[in-house]
Write an enzyme that holds these catalytic residues in place. Structure first.
Site: not given
Ligand SMILES: Cc1cc2nc3c(=O)[nH]c(=O)nc-3n(C[C@H](O)[C@H](O)[C@H](O)COP(=O)(O)OP(=O)(O)OC[C@H]3O[C@@H](n4cnc5c(N)ncnc54)[C@H](O)[C@@H]3O)c2cc1C
Length: 466
Positions: A445, A322, A184-185, A42, A40, A188, A272
């Site tokens: 409505h 998304h 936004y973070i 971040t 799942g 929130e 950021g």
């Molecule tokens: C506090 C907060 C609130 C947020 N709220 C929202 C929201 O409401 N709506 C929204 O759309 N976005 C939100 N985001 C942003 C959103 O979480 C990210 O944009 C999203 O998770 C990105 O997805 P991703 O799959 O690219 O990366 P990630 O979700 O970061 O997943 C990457 C994964 O790769 C793993 N990884 C890294 N390196 C390696 C490796 N070498 N080998 C194996 N695994 C590895 C990491 O452990 C991680 O689990 C929020 C972020 C934060 C921090």
């Protein structure tokens, strides 16, 4: 002998796990590697889901304190932070386990460990017992996400100087919190703690909060948050942060060179996030990064190495779950020869404060910069019967449409359920709708979405209820 896969996805976040499932649906033998111990990314573990859980719980706490004014007598409302945090953790556990189930159901092989490239098609996985597994991949999709950046060389201790991760798990309600960065973070998390009783100060370098948002909405948003008790210090720069035995002091300087300092229990630095590529050994295989250290890709998500692709927060574009999911699906379809595609002009953005803020398409400032002639339609929730009925009538809807063709170019909402309402506008825009199309669509409505219809009517100055 190392096991061979047609595709290996590194990273089990919303980009990675969705991509792995789609690849498997398309008949590709797929593995997904995740280092965190749970799936799942971040989003589910330390981002979207725990933050939305706490936003909801703190909002309920806040509402419950005012119930007696509404004729609901429930006695003294008391906070049990430990229980609230457990509730949040439960939501995270259920959802991350759910993703594990989905990978199994779709026959994706899940490796728990850190993946890195030995060559362009050999991947080493080190598990938490330091045991190494080698696998082979015809194609690899990097989806390793992002991590928070700090200021200067200040380190997160996740207790006093925290990133969003620490701010999601504080053990006590801080008396005073300084939030560095009005994005936004920060807003929130600032809202969560402010509702639970913390005095919150937001320090922002720019002259407005939520950079990139339509300025009119951003102004209204700040006004509403100020009314809720959040303090803003704009055009103010953090010079340094010093920890002490009680918490920390944040030293600032404003645009008139006036110095100030804020003593507090907790500092949340939310300025950021940066792409997470450090463990991948990209240098040795020649995968190139851009000037912002994001993985460089072409229009098919292909990196500088032909059989390696990248998606999500680790590439350019908005860091949103998304967006990462859409890219995960698109790249899987491209890999099997289909025409996967992401429409970057129509990606909604939502801030889950109260009221919510949601946007899609161009802002007024962007249209001006593009020299695009446009019409504006606005409608206040003050004139929306549902919003009035539940006493949540702050904010408005703003629709921007092409002056000649009437095609909708942007929609910006601040108000109740804005995050859900923006989906209607996303569909409308995907189908190239005009404001007339929205105005002539029957809306139930009394609903908040009637404000969308009225704003569309207002584009041609014919709103009925304002
Ligand atoms: C506090 C907060 C609130 C947020 N709220 C929202 C929201 O409401 N709506 C929204 O759309 N976005 C939100 N985001 C942003 C959103 O979480 C990210 O944009 C999203 O998770 C990105 O997805 P991703 O799959 O690219 O990366 P990630 O979700 O970061 O997943 C990457 C994964 O790769 C793993 N990884 C890294 N390196 C390696 C490796 N070498 N080998 C194996 N695994 C590895 C990491 O452990 C991680 O689990 C929020 C972020 C934060 C921090």
């Amino acid at each position: 002998m190392s096991e061979k896969f047609q595709a290996v996805v590194i990273g089990g976040g919303p980009g990675g796990y969705v991509c792995a499932i789609r690849l498997s649906q398309l008949g590709i033998k797929t593995a997904c590697i995740e280092s965190r111990g749970t799936l799942g990314g971040t989003c589910l573990n330390i981002g979207c889901i725990p933050s939305k859980s706490l936003l909801n719980l703190s909002e309920n706490f806040n509402k419950a304190k005012n119930f007696s004014k509404l004729g609901i007598e429930i006695g003294k409302v008391k906070l049990n932070l430990n229980k609230m945090m457990k509730n949040k953790d439960k939501a995270v556990t259920v959802l991350t386990k759910g993703v594990e189930f989905l990978l199994k159901k779709n026959k994706v092989t899940y490796y728990k460990g850190t993946g890195s490239f030995q060559s362009s098609n050999k991947i080493s996985i080190i598990d938490n017992q330091k045991k190494e597994i080698l696998i082979e991949a015809e194609k690899t999709i990097i989806s390793t996400g992002s991590e928070p950046v700090s200021l200067q060389s200040i380190k997160f201790d996740e207790k006093i100087i925290v990133s969003s991760t620490g701010a999601l798990s504080l053990k006590n309600v801080p008396k005073k919190m300084v939030v560095v960065g009005g994005g936004y973070i920060g807003l929130e998390m600032g809202s969560v703690w402010s509702r639970l009783g913390t005095e919150v100060h937001v320090i922002e370098f720019l002259d407005h909060i939520t950079p990139g948002m339509d300025k009119e909405i951003s102004k209204e948003f700040m006004k509403i948050l100020e009314k809720q008790g959040i303090n803003f210090h704009l055009q103010t720069k953090v010079e340094s942060i010093k920890k002490n035995n009680k918490g920390a002091t944040v030293f600032t300087i404003d645009k008139d060179k006036k110095k100030n300092n804020f003593g507090c229990d907790v500092v949340l630095i939310s300025v950021g996030r940066k792409p997470n590529t450090k463990s991948l050994n990209l240098d040795s295989i020649g995968v190139l990064l851009d000037d912002k250290k994001r993985i460089k890709i072409d229009k098919n998500f292909q990196t500088s190495i032909k059989n390696i692709y990248a998606i999500g927060d680790v590439i350019k574009g908005p860091m949103l779950a998304h967006k990462a999911e859409e890219e995960g699906i698109a790249v899987a379809e491209i890999i099997v020869g289909q025409s996967g595609h992401v429409n970057y002009d129509i990606i909604p953005g939502v801030i889950y404060t109260s009221p919510e803020v949601a946007s899609i398409g161009k802002t007024e400032e962007q249209l001006k910069e593009l020299n695009q002639k446009y019409k504006v339609g606005k409608f206040p929730f003050m004139a929306n019967s549902r919003a009035k009925a539940i006493d949540e009538s702050e904010g408005f809807v703003k629709i921007l449409a092409n002056e000649i063709t009437d095609k909708v170019l942007g929609v910006h909402i601040i108000g109740p359920h804005a995050g859900d309402m923006i989906a209607e506008m996303a569909i409308a825009m995907e189908f190239g709708a005009s404001s007339e199309d929205i105005a002539r669509t029957c809306h139930a409505h009394p609903t908040f979405s009637e404000a969308l219809k009225e704003a569309a009517l207002s584009v041609d100055k014919r709103a009925i209820h304002s």
